[in-house]
Design a protein around this motif. Structure first.
Motif, PDB file in Angstrom:
ATOM      1  N   THR A   1     -23.237  49.856 -20.649  1.00 23.80           N
ATOM      2  CA  THR A   1     -21.927  49.217 -20.501  1.00 23.80           C
ATOM      3  C   THR A   1     -20.900  50.021 -21.278  1.00 23.80           C
ATOM      4  N   LEU A   2     -19.859  50.466 -20.600  1.00 25.07           N
ATOM      5  CA  LEU A   2     -18.799  51.239 -21.231  1.00 25.07           C
ATOM      6  C   LEU A   2     -17.677  50.286 -21.626  1.00 25.07           C
TER       7      LEU A   2
ATOM      8  N   GLY B   1     -22.086  53.212 -22.964  1.00 23.61           N
ATOM      9  CA  GLY B   1     -22.055  53.913 -21.687  1.00 23.61           C
ATOM     10  C   GLY B   1     -22.352  55.393 -21.767  1.00 23.61           C
TER      11      GLY B   1
ATOM     12  N   VAL C   1     -18.188  48.374 -16.725  1.00 18.62           N
ATOM     13  CA  VAL C   1     -17.088  48.666 -17.646  1.00 18.62           C
ATOM     14  C   VAL C   1     -16.449  47.354 -18.083  1.00 18.62           C
TER      15      VAL C   1
ATOM     16  N   LEU D   1     -21.659  57.433 -24.380  1.00 16.51           N
ATOM     17  CA  LEU D   1     -20.709  58.174 -25.196  1.00 16.51           C
ATOM     18  C   LEU D   1     -21.209  58.300 -26.635  1.00 16.51           C
TER      19      LEU D   1
ATOM     20  N   ILE E   1     -14.433  57.521 -17.585  1.00 16.20           N
ATOM     21  CA  ILE E   1     -15.118  56.327 -17.092  1.00 16.20           C
ATOM     22  C   ILE E   1     -15.873  56.634 -15.802  1.00 16.20           C
TER      23      ILE E   1
ATOM     24  N   MET F   1     -13.393  54.176 -27.122  1.00 14.35           N
ATOM     25  CA  MET F   1     -14.394  53.874 -26.119  1.00 14.35           C
ATOM     26  C   MET F   1     -15.750  53.776 -26.812  1.00 14.35           C
TER      27      MET F   1
ATOM     28  N   GLN G   1     -18.972  58.781 -16.312  1.00 10.40           N
ATOM     29  CA  GLN G   1     -20.113  58.067 -16.874  1.00 10.40           C
ATOM     30  C   GLN G   1     -20.749  57.122 -15.866  1.00 10.40           C
TER      31      GLN G   1
ATOM     32  N   ALA H   1     -23.663  54.810 -17.174  1.00  9.04           N
ATOM     33  CA  ALA H   1     -23.196  53.429 -17.299  1.00  9.04           C
ATOM     34  C   ALA H   1     -23.257  52.731 -15.951  1.00  9.04           C
TER      35      ALA H   1
END
Length: 500
Positions: free
Chosen positions: A402-403, A436, A70, A438, A468, A433, A471, A67
């Motif tokens: 983008t997380l 990013g 955030v 995930l 976070i 979440m 990532q 990522a």
């Protein structure tokens, strides 16, 4: 006085006085620029080398960042996990019974987790709220994954296959200073520590020198609950704190501009005068690297003032995008504007965008009474805009980098308070979440049958922070500052089960 001398007794140079007092360039926005582009001790070249070395030490060994940015949604007041993302039909089956009368009494009250770690802000434990209160909304299986999502979240439910729901969060504050705790990892009794956004800023900085590096929108927690400490840099320094942004294109950075009374041309003339004064002094002190950095900082400040208003001018967006975010409806307009601005910010290189919903001393989602009215109204305000952001990021190819995090300070009790509400509940609650790097369409962790304790894959709030940072390619255990001892719980552990 030579170019390397400090100014004694708090005295400042003429150019600094004119800038900081006369030109209105006070506040965090400029502080960040000055701290990044100047150094109190040593040359700018030395600082650049040191920064590059420090950044290398912060990177997680062998971890390629998934990522770049955030977007962090935080629901102040405490959203009920039981009416959102953690379906517990057993509550309906035993509604009206006390926890003792239900089949789960012993497992709940004799649990090793009951009262463990909770530090009572008010000086005494909160009541148990033992009479089970039925769910106030229905649930439906959504997406190909078939995860249960509350009917109050239909639009987010449409995106569930892109979301990792974490149903096993716990924290230690049973009052609203848990808002501060979720952002810093520390109970308010411990004091103030750097926020997760500040750690990201400290580790990575920005991708766009014309914009603030860490942006905050929406009403922050009240002073009772940590206030601006929830987005502060603490001992990392004010240059790593979040910069508050309004959505007024005429004055989006109220603490970083000379004010509405100063026009563009006048502002440019002021900076030109300041530059002339600095350049005159630069002739006298040609080796003063701090002065050269200050000249550069003011140039950057002006560019930032010019670029930010354009970013918050959402009329540039096509109508179907404005509709996607709910800008065409009064109820969803406020969160819609923040969510769309968040997309524009990360699209332009901002690392961390923090959006508060609720704010004040609790308030927001704090449904001690009339939970159905409170949560149905609040969900109606934020559901479509948040889902609109997820859909927009995905269609633009930005969700992969983008997380997006949706979180709240704690959950709410399975038992009733004031007959039609739920109390604060730090023992088990949900966050989610997306993007990013995930996984999507999964539920990780679990609470017990009535949603009281997190019992499977339990996660303290700093595990979200660690995920976070992981990532983003950062190792939280390398985010240390000399003279600032961190505890084991500060670091957290990445939640590998949700990482693709």
């Amino acid at each position: 006085m030579n170019s390397k001398s400090d100014f004694p007794c708090g005295r400042i140079q003429r150019r600094q006085m004119l800038a900081d007092c006369g030109m209105g360039f006070t506040g965090l926005a400029l502080s960040a620029l000055l701290q990044r582009d100047a150094t109190a001790n040593g040359t700018a070249a030395a600082e650049t080398a040191a920064t590059e070395t420090a950044s290398g030490k912060l990177l997680a060994s062998g971890i390629a960042p998934k990522a770049k940015s955030v977007i962090w949604f935080f629901m102040n007041g405490g959203t009920s996990h039981l009416e959102s993302f953690d379906y517990k039909p057993e509550i309906n089956r035993h509604a009206g019974k006390t926890i003792d009368e239900s089949p789960f009494g012993s497992a709940i009250l004799d649990s090793e987790f009951y009262r463990k770690n909770v530090r009572d802000f008010g000086g005494k434990p909160r009541g148990l709220m033992s009479q089970l209160y039925p769910l106030q909304v229905g649930f439906s299986r959504r997406g190909q994954s078939g995860l249960h999502v509350s009917d109050w979240w239909p639009h987010v439910g449409d995106c569930i296959d892109d979301i990792s729901v974490i149903r096993s969060m716990w924290t230690t504050d049973n009052d609203h200073a848990a808002q501060l705790q979720f952002h810093t990892g520390r109970h308010i009794f411990d004091g103030f520590y750097p926020s997760i956004g500040s750690w990201v800023h400290y580790g990575l900085g920005t991708l766009n020198e014309n914009l603030p590096q860490f942006v905050v929108m929406g009403p922050p927690p009240g002073d009772c609950c940590g206030g601006t400490g929830a987005h502060d840099g603490s001992y990392l320094g004010p240059e790593h704190a979040g910069v508050r942004m309004t959505l007024d294109p005429r004055n989006p950075l109220p603490f970083g501009t000379p004010g509405n009374g100063v026009g563009l041309n006048e502002r440019r003339d002021q900076l030109a005068l300041l530059s002339d004064l600095n350049q005159m002094t630069a002739v006298q002190y040609p080796d003063d690297s701090n002065l050269q950095a200050r000249i550069k900082a003011y140039e950057l400040a002006f560019r930032m003032q010019m670029s930010v208003p354009d970013l918050v001018n959402l009329q540039q967006e096509p109508q179907h995008i404005q509709t996607l975010y709910g800008l065409d409806q009064p109820a969803t307009q406020a969160m819609g504007r923040q969510s769309l601005t968040a997309r524009r910010l990360v699209e332009s290189g901002v690392r961390f965008v923090q959006i508060y919903d609720g704010g004040g001393g609790g308030g927001g989602w704090d449904a001690h009474a009339k939970l159905r009215e409170n949560h149905s109204t609040n969900c109606g305000r934020v559901d479509k805009p948040i889902a609109g952001l997820l859909k927009d990021l995905k269609q633009r190819g930005l969700l992969d980098e983008t997380l997006v995090v949706w979180a709240t300070e704690f959950g709410r009790t399975p038992g009733a308070e004031k007959s039609d509400g739920r109390d604060h509940h730090p023992y088990g609650f949900s966050v989610w979440m997306a993007g990013g790097g995930l996984k999507g369409g999964i539920a990780h962790g679990a609470t017990d049958e009535i949603g009281f304790h997190a019992v499977e894959n339990r996660h303290y709030v700093t595990d979200i922070h660690a995920t976070i940072l992981h990532q983003l390619g950062l190792d939280p255990r390398r985010l240390d500052v000399a003279g600032q001892k961190r505890l084991e719980i500060d670091y957290g552990s990445p939640i590998h089960d949700v990482i693709a």
